[in-house]
Design a protein around this motif. Structure first.
Motif, PDB file in Angstrom:
ATOM      1  N   VAL A 289       0.854  -1.180   0.000  1.00 46.34           N
ATOM      2  CA  VAL A 289       0.000   0.000   0.000  1.00 46.34           C
ATOM      3  C   VAL A 289       0.892   1.232   0.000  1.00 46.34           C
ATOM      4  N   GLU A 290       0.560   2.195  -0.835  1.00 43.31           N
ATOM      5  CA  GLU A 290       1.349   3.422  -0.914  1.00 43.31           C
ATOM      6  C   GLU A 290       0.953   4.395   0.196  1.00 43.31           C
ATOM      7  N   PRO A 291       1.863   5.301   0.582  1.00 44.64           N
ATOM      8  CA  PRO A 291       1.519   6.305   1.591  1.00 44.64           C
ATOM      9  C   PRO A 291       0.269   7.107   1.248  1.00 44.64           C
ATOM     10  N   ARG A 292       0.073   7.420  -0.032  1.00 42.10           N
ATOM     11  CA  ARG A 292      -1.081   8.240  -0.414  1.00 42.10           C
ATOM     12  C   ARG A 292      -2.400   7.492  -0.279  1.00 42.10           C
ATOM     13  N   ARG A 293      -2.329   6.195   0.014  1.00 39.52           N
ATOM     14  CA  ARG A 293      -3.539   5.413   0.287  1.00 39.52           C
ATOM     15  C   ARG A 293      -3.542   4.942   1.739  1.00 39.52           C
ATOM     16  N   THR A 294      -2.908   5.743   2.591  1.00 42.37           N
ATOM     17  CA  THR A 294      -2.808   5.442   4.023  1.00 42.37           C
ATOM     18  C   THR A 294      -3.350   6.618   4.826  1.00 42.37           C
ATOM     19  N   GLY A 295      -4.234   6.320   5.778  1.00 43.80           N
ATOM     20  CA  GLY A 295      -4.715   7.327   6.720  1.00 43.80           C
ATOM     21  C   GLY A 295      -4.171   7.024   8.107  1.00 43.80           C
ATOM     22  N   LEU A 296      -3.954   8.069   8.891  1.00 47.91           N
ATOM     23  CA  LEU A 296      -3.430   7.926  10.249  1.00 47.91           C
ATOM     24  C   LEU A 296      -4.363   8.659  11.188  1.00 47.91           C
ATOM     25  N   PHE A 297      -4.754   7.997  12.287  1.00 51.98           N
ATOM     26  CA  PHE A 297      -5.588   8.665  13.276  1.00 51.98           C
ATOM     27  C   PHE A 297      -5.145   8.274  14.673  1.00 51.98           C
ATOM     28  N   GLY A 298      -5.464   9.135  15.623  1.00 48.72           N
ATOM     29  CA  GLY A 298      -5.099   8.833  16.999  1.00 48.72           C
ATOM     30  C   GLY A 298      -5.909   9.660  17.969  1.00 48.72           C
ATOM     31  N   PHE A 299      -6.003   9.146  19.191  1.00 46.10           N
ATOM     32  CA  PHE A 299      -6.732   9.810  20.270  1.00 46.10           C
ATOM     33  C   PHE A 299      -5.760  10.207  21.370  1.00 46.10           C
TER      34      PHE A 299
ATOM     35  N   LEU B  19       0.924  11.301   3.635  1.00 44.97           N
ATOM     36  CA  LEU B  19      -0.220  10.415   3.798  1.00 44.97           C
ATOM     37  C   LEU B  19      -1.485  11.039   3.213  1.00 44.97           C
ATOM     38  N   ALA B  20      -2.495  10.186   3.019  1.00 42.69           N
ATOM     39  CA  ALA B  20      -3.770  10.671   2.497  1.00 42.69           C
ATOM     40  C   ALA B  20      -4.441  11.620   3.481  1.00 42.69           C
ATOM     41  N   GLY B  21      -4.345  11.340   4.771  1.00 36.18           N
ATOM     42  CA  GLY B  21      -4.990  12.199   5.756  1.00 36.18           C
ATOM     43  C   GLY B  21      -4.550  11.885   7.168  1.00 36.18           C
ATOM     44  N   LEU B  22      -4.587  12.908   8.025  1.00 31.05           N
ATOM     45  CA  LEU B  22      -4.253  12.796   9.443  1.00 31.05           C
ATOM     46  C   LEU B  22      -5.457  13.239  10.253  1.00 31.05           C
ATOM     47  N   ALA B  23      -5.930  12.396  11.150  1.00 30.74           N
ATOM     48  CA  ALA B  23      -7.074  12.730  11.994  1.00 30.74           C
ATOM     49  C   ALA B  23      -6.642  12.725  13.459  1.00 30.74           C
ATOM     50  N   CYS B  24      -6.585  13.908  14.048  1.00 32.52           N
ATOM     51  CA  CYS B  24      -6.170  14.089  15.437  1.00 32.52           C
ATOM     52  C   CYS B  24      -7.407  14.281  16.301  1.00 32.52           C
TER      53      CYS B  24
ATOM     54  N   SER C  68     -18.602  12.857  16.922  1.00 30.33           N
ATOM     55  CA  SER C  68     -17.218  13.140  16.529  1.00 30.33           C
ATOM     56  C   SER C  68     -16.703  12.079  15.561  1.00 30.33           C
ATOM     57  N   LEU C  69     -17.085  10.828  15.770  1.00 29.67           N
ATOM     58  CA  LEU C  69     -16.640   9.772  14.861  1.00 29.67           C
ATOM     59  C   LEU C  69     -17.266   9.915  13.475  1.00 29.67           C
ATOM     60  N   ALA C  70     -18.455  10.499  13.406  1.00 27.52           N
ATOM     61  CA  ALA C  70     -19.063  10.746  12.093  1.00 27.52           C
ATOM     62  C   ALA C  70     -18.198  11.700  11.277  1.00 27.52           C
ATOM     63  N   ALA C  71     -17.589  12.679  11.948  1.00 27.35           N
ATOM     64  CA  ALA C  71     -16.699  13.611  11.241  1.00 27.35           C
ATOM     65  C   ALA C  71     -15.445  12.898  10.753  1.00 27.35           C
ATOM     66  N   VAL C  72     -14.903  11.983  11.573  1.00 24.95           N
ATOM     67  CA  VAL C  72     -13.724  11.216  11.156  1.00 24.95           C
ATOM     68  C   VAL C  72     -14.079  10.309   9.986  1.00 24.95           C
ATOM     69  N   ARG C  73     -15.232   9.675  10.067  1.00 21.48           N
ATOM     70  CA  ARG C  73     -15.664   8.778   8.975  1.00 21.48           C
ATOM     71  C   ARG C  73     -15.784   9.545   7.656  1.00 21.48           C
ATOM     72  N   ALA C  74     -16.423  10.705   7.701  1.00 20.10           N
ATOM     73  CA  ALA C  74     -16.581  11.505   6.485  1.00 20.10           C
ATOM     74  C   ALA C  74     -15.223  11.959   5.940  1.00 20.10           C
ATOM     75  N   PHE C  75     -14.305  12.290   6.844  1.00 25.87           N
ATOM     76  CA  PHE C  75     -12.974  12.739   6.430  1.00 25.87           C
ATOM     77  C   PHE C  75     -12.237  11.632   5.680  1.00 25.87           C
ATOM     78  N   PHE C  76     -12.200  10.440   6.242  1.00 26.51           N
ATOM     79  CA  PHE C  76     -11.478   9.357   5.587  1.00 26.51           C
ATOM     80  C   PHE C  76     -12.162   8.924   4.289  1.00 26.51           C
ATOM     81  N   ARG C  77     -13.485   8.989   4.247  1.00 33.31           N
ATOM     82  CA  ARG C  77     -14.159   8.667   2.987  1.00 33.31           C
ATOM     83  C   ARG C  77     -13.761   9.638   1.888  1.00 33.31           C
ATOM     84  N   ARG C  78     -13.506  10.868   2.264  1.00 35.91           N
ATOM     85  CA  ARG C  78     -13.138  11.881   1.279  1.00 35.91           C
ATOM     86  C   ARG C  78     -11.684  11.734   0.818  1.00 35.91           C
ATOM     87  N   VAL C  79     -10.764  11.479   1.758  1.00 36.00           N
ATOM     88  CA  VAL C  79      -9.345  11.487   1.386  1.00 36.00           C
ATOM     89  C   VAL C  79      -8.856  10.116   0.917  1.00 36.00           C
TER      90      VAL C  79
END
Length: 220
Positions: A104-114, A134-139, A207-218
């Motif tokens: 998997v390439e970095p541009r198809r990788t998302g990173l999230f953390g709490f 990366l495709a996206g970072l969710a903090c 809050s998880l709905a916002a993360v879900r929408a973000f990753f679906r987009r990126v």
């Protein structure tokens, strides 16, 4: 979903993948907070999208003994200037091992953390070489670590997709720190997506709905 265990560059992880999921799935890597473990993010993954991604949930390298057992943390608050960069290098090494393992390439990788994982999400994502962005970072409920080379890191990643989520009632990491992170990123030319919710140091369905929408987009 199928549950597997693995190790990448010295970090142990849990893998959650849809049954029969193919090798072409995007990779979403998660990092838990202080005093937690990779298992604590399993429910988060189910609410994000259980069939779209291959989830890799990392265990932090530092052990923390608590009343109900062994937990983990990414860095020590009292020595953040040395332990955050050390954790960063370990996570970056793990990401590179995972890219090779799952093709998997970095541009198809998302990173999230709490919490502490959110701190590492921003720190790791912004310190990768530009060609490994990366495709996206969710903090989630985290903060921006003031690394010595932060200005240079931000300059390399002006196009990085970033999501920052925080609770207005968070009494562990105050919402002012999330607002400051947003302002620092914007001042450097990034365009972070930012959401505040009436919650404490926690995740909610909203809050998880916002993360879900973000990753679906990126992660298209």
């Amino acid at each position: 979903m199928e549950l597997r265990r693995g190790e990448a560059a010295g970090l142990y992880y849990l893998e959650l993948v849809p049954e029969g999921g193919g090798a072409a799935l995007p990779l979403v890597v998660g990092m838990h907070g202080r005093g937690a473990a990779a298992e604590d993010l399993g429910g988060v993954c189910i609410q994000l999208d259980s069939q779209r991604y291959r989830y890799i949930l990392l265990y932090a390298p530092l052990i923390e003994v608590m009343g109900d057992g062994i937990r983990y943390r990414w860095f020590e608050l009292e020595r953040a200037n040395t332990t955050v960069p050390a954790a960063r290098e370990r996570v970056i090494a793990a990401l590179r091992a995972l890219w090779d393992r799952y093709h998997v390439e970095p541009r198809r990788t998302g990173l999230f953390g709490f919490s502490q994982g959110g701190v590492l999400t921003l720190d790791v994502g912004l310190h990768l070489p530009a060609e490994q962005a990366l495709a996206g970072l969710a903090c989630m409920s985290g903060r921006l670590f003031a690394a010595d080379d932060l200005d240079a890191a931000l300059a390399r990643h002006r196009d990085q997709a970033v999501l920052i989520i925080h609770g207005t009632r968070d009494d562990r990491i105050r919402v002012e720190e999330a607002r400051a992170a947003r302002q620092r990123l914007e001042a450097a030319g990034l365009r972070p997506e930012y959401h505040e919710f009436p919650m404490g140091h926690e995740v909610t369905s909203e809050s998880l709905a916002a993360v879900r929408a973000f990753f679906r987009r990126v992660l298209t």
